[in-house]
Design a protein around this motif. Structure first.
Motif, PDB file in Angstrom:
ATOM      1  N   LEU A 294     -18.481  -1.582   4.234  1.00  0.00           N
ATOM      2  CA  LEU A 294     -19.374  -0.464   3.922  1.00  0.00           C
ATOM      3  C   LEU A 294     -19.905  -0.571   2.495  1.00  0.00           C
ATOM      4  O   LEU A 294     -21.084  -0.312   2.237  1.00  0.00           O
ATOM      5  N   ALA A 295     -19.037  -0.973   1.571  1.00  0.00           N
ATOM      6  CA  ALA A 295     -19.470  -1.141   0.180  1.00  0.00           C
ATOM      7  C   ALA A 295     -20.510  -2.241   0.062  1.00  0.00           C
ATOM      8  O   ALA A 295     -21.484  -2.122  -0.708  1.00  0.00           O
ATOM      9  N   ALA A 296     -20.340  -3.320   0.829  1.00  0.00           N
ATOM     10  CA  ALA A 296     -21.308  -4.423   0.798  1.00  0.00           C
ATOM     11  C   ALA A 296     -22.671  -3.977   1.309  1.00  0.00           C
ATOM     12  O   ALA A 296     -23.699  -4.580   0.966  1.00  0.00           O
ATOM     13  N   GLN A 297     -22.709  -2.912   2.108  1.00  0.00           N
ATOM     14  CA  GLN A 297     -23.967  -2.384   2.615  1.00  0.00           C
ATOM     15  C   GLN A 297     -24.552  -1.303   1.712  1.00  0.00           C
ATOM     16  O   GLN A 297     -25.551  -0.671   2.072  1.00  0.00           O
ATOM     17  N   GLY A 298     -23.949  -1.093   0.548  1.00  0.00           N
ATOM     18  CA  GLY A 298     -24.534  -0.204  -0.449  1.00  0.00           C
ATOM     19  C   GLY A 298     -23.927   1.182  -0.541  1.00  0.00           C
ATOM     20  O   GLY A 298     -24.409   2.019  -1.317  1.00  0.00           O
ATOM     21  N   HIS A 299     -22.872   1.461   0.208  1.00  0.00           N
ATOM     22  CA  HIS A 299     -22.238   2.775   0.159  1.00  0.00           C
ATOM     23  C   HIS A 299     -21.153   2.808  -0.918  1.00  0.00           C
ATOM     24  O   HIS A 299     -20.541   1.782  -1.227  1.00  0.00           O
ATOM     25  N   GLU A 300     -20.923   3.995  -1.468  1.00  0.00           N
ATOM     26  CA  GLU A 300     -19.830   4.175  -2.415  1.00  0.00           C
ATOM     27  C   GLU A 300     -18.610   4.685  -1.648  1.00  0.00           C
ATOM     28  O   GLU A 300     -18.703   5.660  -0.893  1.00  0.00           O
ATOM     29  N   ILE A 301     -17.457   4.044  -1.864  1.00  0.00           N
ATOM     30  CA  ILE A 301     -16.264   4.340  -1.080  1.00  0.00           C
ATOM     31  C   ILE A 301     -15.170   4.891  -1.988  1.00  0.00           C
ATOM     32  O   ILE A 301     -14.870   4.318  -3.038  1.00  0.00           O
ATOM     33  N   PHE A 302     -14.567   5.997  -1.552  1.00  0.00           N
ATOM     34  CA  PHE A 302     -13.476   6.632  -2.281  1.00  0.00           C
ATOM     35  C   PHE A 302     -12.299   6.769  -1.313  1.00  0.00           C
ATOM     36  O   PHE A 302     -12.462   7.302  -0.214  1.00  0.00           O
ATOM     37  N   ILE A 303     -11.144   6.285  -1.721  1.00  0.00           N
ATOM     38  CA  ILE A 303      -9.977   6.246  -0.847  1.00  0.00           C
ATOM     39  C   ILE A 303      -8.874   7.115  -1.417  1.00  0.00           C
ATOM     40  O   ILE A 303      -8.518   7.006  -2.591  1.00  0.00           O
ATOM     41  N   PHE A 304      -8.326   7.993  -0.570  1.00  0.00           N
ATOM     42  CA  PHE A 304      -7.162   8.805  -0.925  1.00  0.00           C
ATOM     43  C   PHE A 304      -6.008   8.337  -0.059  1.00  0.00           C
ATOM     44  O   PHE A 304      -6.086   8.357   1.171  1.00  0.00           O
ATOM     45  N   THR A 305      -4.892   7.950  -0.707  1.00  0.00           N
ATOM     46  CA  THR A 305      -3.816   7.328   0.053  1.00  0.00           C
ATOM     47  C   THR A 305      -2.465   7.543  -0.603  1.00  0.00           C
ATOM     48  O   THR A 305      -2.341   8.261  -1.609  1.00  0.00           O
ATOM     49  N   ASP A 306      -1.471   6.907  -0.052  1.00  0.00           N
ATOM     50  CA  ASP A 306      -0.090   6.979  -0.492  1.00  0.00           C
ATOM     51  C   ASP A 306       0.071   6.421  -1.911  1.00  0.00           C
ATOM     52  O   ASP A 306      -0.593   5.454  -2.285  1.00  0.00           O
ATOM     53  N   TYR A 307       0.997   6.996  -2.665  1.00  0.00           N
ATOM     54  CA  TYR A 307       1.219   6.555  -4.052  1.00  0.00           C
ATOM     55  C   TYR A 307       1.702   5.113  -4.140  1.00  0.00           C
ATOM     56  O   TYR A 307       1.585   4.474  -5.190  1.00  0.00           O
ATOM     57  N   ARG A 308       2.243   4.581  -3.038  1.00  0.00           N
ATOM     58  CA  ARG A 308       2.756   3.208  -3.065  1.00  0.00           C
ATOM     59  C   ARG A 308       1.657   2.162  -2.973  1.00  0.00           C
ATOM     60  O   ARG A 308       1.941   0.960  -3.062  1.00  0.00           O
TER      61      ARG A 308
END
Length: 388
Positions: free
Chosen positions: A28-42
């Protein structure tokens, strides 16, 4: 678009959902979108760059996490939030099932990697699947990764918008530089005459590993020099039941006297996994619930052009019929598995044909095409939400 991904696991944590999220985010980023990920602290070290920003801030998946997710979504002014759902990845928590109702002003799509139910509380019974349906109903759109789940959710009339988008292989056919198949096999202790059967994936009761071991025992009893290469980590990060099952598998190997014929790679990087998949003579994936394109291990085997032995699907899957890309056997049948190993070992031309078919089939599941279909679905959800 500014796209948020919520996932219970993310590399370097071990797990298919985390690996999927990483590959989809990159595409998705390669297609020009900005990506934000929320995930586990590990999920450290944080793998952030200009177009993919990782927030590893979940120390648990409880109600207290909700405020941090709401703040995260607002701070990044997200257009769409994509919840990557698999109950085990969220420690079987009930929290995630009401998350879409608490994310105001943003389109929410949930990707169901399976429809397995959460724990909730003792004797919850049917309420567990109702939690899954609540998540589907409260999302603006739902993505499923295989036709079986699509049919089940469609028949429940749960999702406002339902889209089937397959997964791709998390492992590209890219072994280490200077890769030599014969030397690779020798370095793992295999003789040139050995029939090396590969298995890729975590140890899980649904994957028929006990059937695989019993099939190997039967094949060796026929005089075939069969060795089993267990590729990758044993249990993963998210599902504690895998640890118990792994002990049972160790005991079964001991009872079948297969210790000298089973080789474990342990968790290795993607290049190493690729090298192992290219080195085996065939891959056996005897899923107890039937083969499905939601299985990342299958997608990796297809991408590497492996001759595949797997179990008949629950849902009509013409792409896999007729020995084109896989030899299909009944589930829970060690004898059928042993016969398939013997047949493929004695028919190298058939293996070569299956290899070509597997690579051709894998070409239908590129991450670029998956990202394009996913982004189009998000854009439709966003447009619908803005006009409602």
């Amino acid at each position: 678009m500014r796209i948020g991904q919520i996932t219970g696991e993310y590399p370097p944590m071990q797990g298919g959902v985390g690996a999927f999220t990483q590959e989809l985010s990159r595409a998705l980023a390669a297609q020009g979108h900005e990506i934000f990920i929320f995930t586990d602290y590990r999920a450290t070290p944080l793998q952030s760059n200009g177009t993919i920003k990782v927030t590893a801030d979940a120390h648990s998946w409880r109600w207290s996490t909700l405020g941090r997710i709401r703040h995260w979504a607002a701070a990044h002014q997200l257009d769409v939030v994509n919840i990557q759902y698999q109950a085990a990845a969220y420690n079987m928590s009930a929290f995630v099932h009401v998350l879409p109702m608490r994310l105001d002003g943003v389109a929410v799509a949930t990707t169901f990697h399976d429809l397995l139910v959460p724990y909730l509380f003792p004797k919850a019974g049917p309420l567990r699947y109702q939690a899954v349906l609540t998540l589907a109903r409260s999302s603006d759109g739902v993505i499923v990764t295989n036709p079986v789940d699509e049919e089940r959710l469609a028949s429940s009339s749960t999702a406002q918008q339902l889209q089937h988008i397959p997964i791709g292989s998390n492992i590209a056919p890219a072994p280490p530089g200077g890769y030599n198949r014969d030397l690779w096999r020798a370095s793992n202790g295999f003789q040139p005459s050995d029939i090396v059967v590969g298995y890729f994936g975590f140890l899980n009761a649904s994957k028929g590993i006990d059937t695989l071991l019993q099939g190997i025992k039967i094949a060796r009893g026929k005089g075939l020099p069969v060795k089993l290469l267990m590729i990758g980590g044993r249990t993963g990060t998210s599902d504690p039941t895998n640890i118990v099952f792994a002990r049972e598998i160790d005991e079964l190997i001991e009872r079948l006297d297969l210790n000298d014929h089973v080789h474990w790679t342990g968790f290795v990087d993607n290049e190493q996994v690729s090298g192992h998949l290219l080195a085996v003579d065939m891959v056996a994936l005897p899923y107890r619930d039937g083969v499905s394109f939601r299985r990342g291990s299958l997608m990796a085997a297809l991408a590497h052009g492996c001759a595949i032995i797997t179990t008949r699907p629950e849902f009509n899957t013409p792409e896999l019929e007729g020995d084109r890309a896989a030899r299909l056997i009944p589930p829970d049948s060690p004898t059928a598995l042993a016969v398939a190993i013997e047949d493929l070992a004695e028919n190298p031309d058939l293996c070569a044909q299956m290899s070509t078919s597997a690579r051709g089939l894998a070409a239908q599941f590129t991450w670029d095409s998956i990202a394009t279909r996913t982004a189009s679905f998000f854009e439709m959800l966003l447009a619908t939400k803005q006009t409602s």
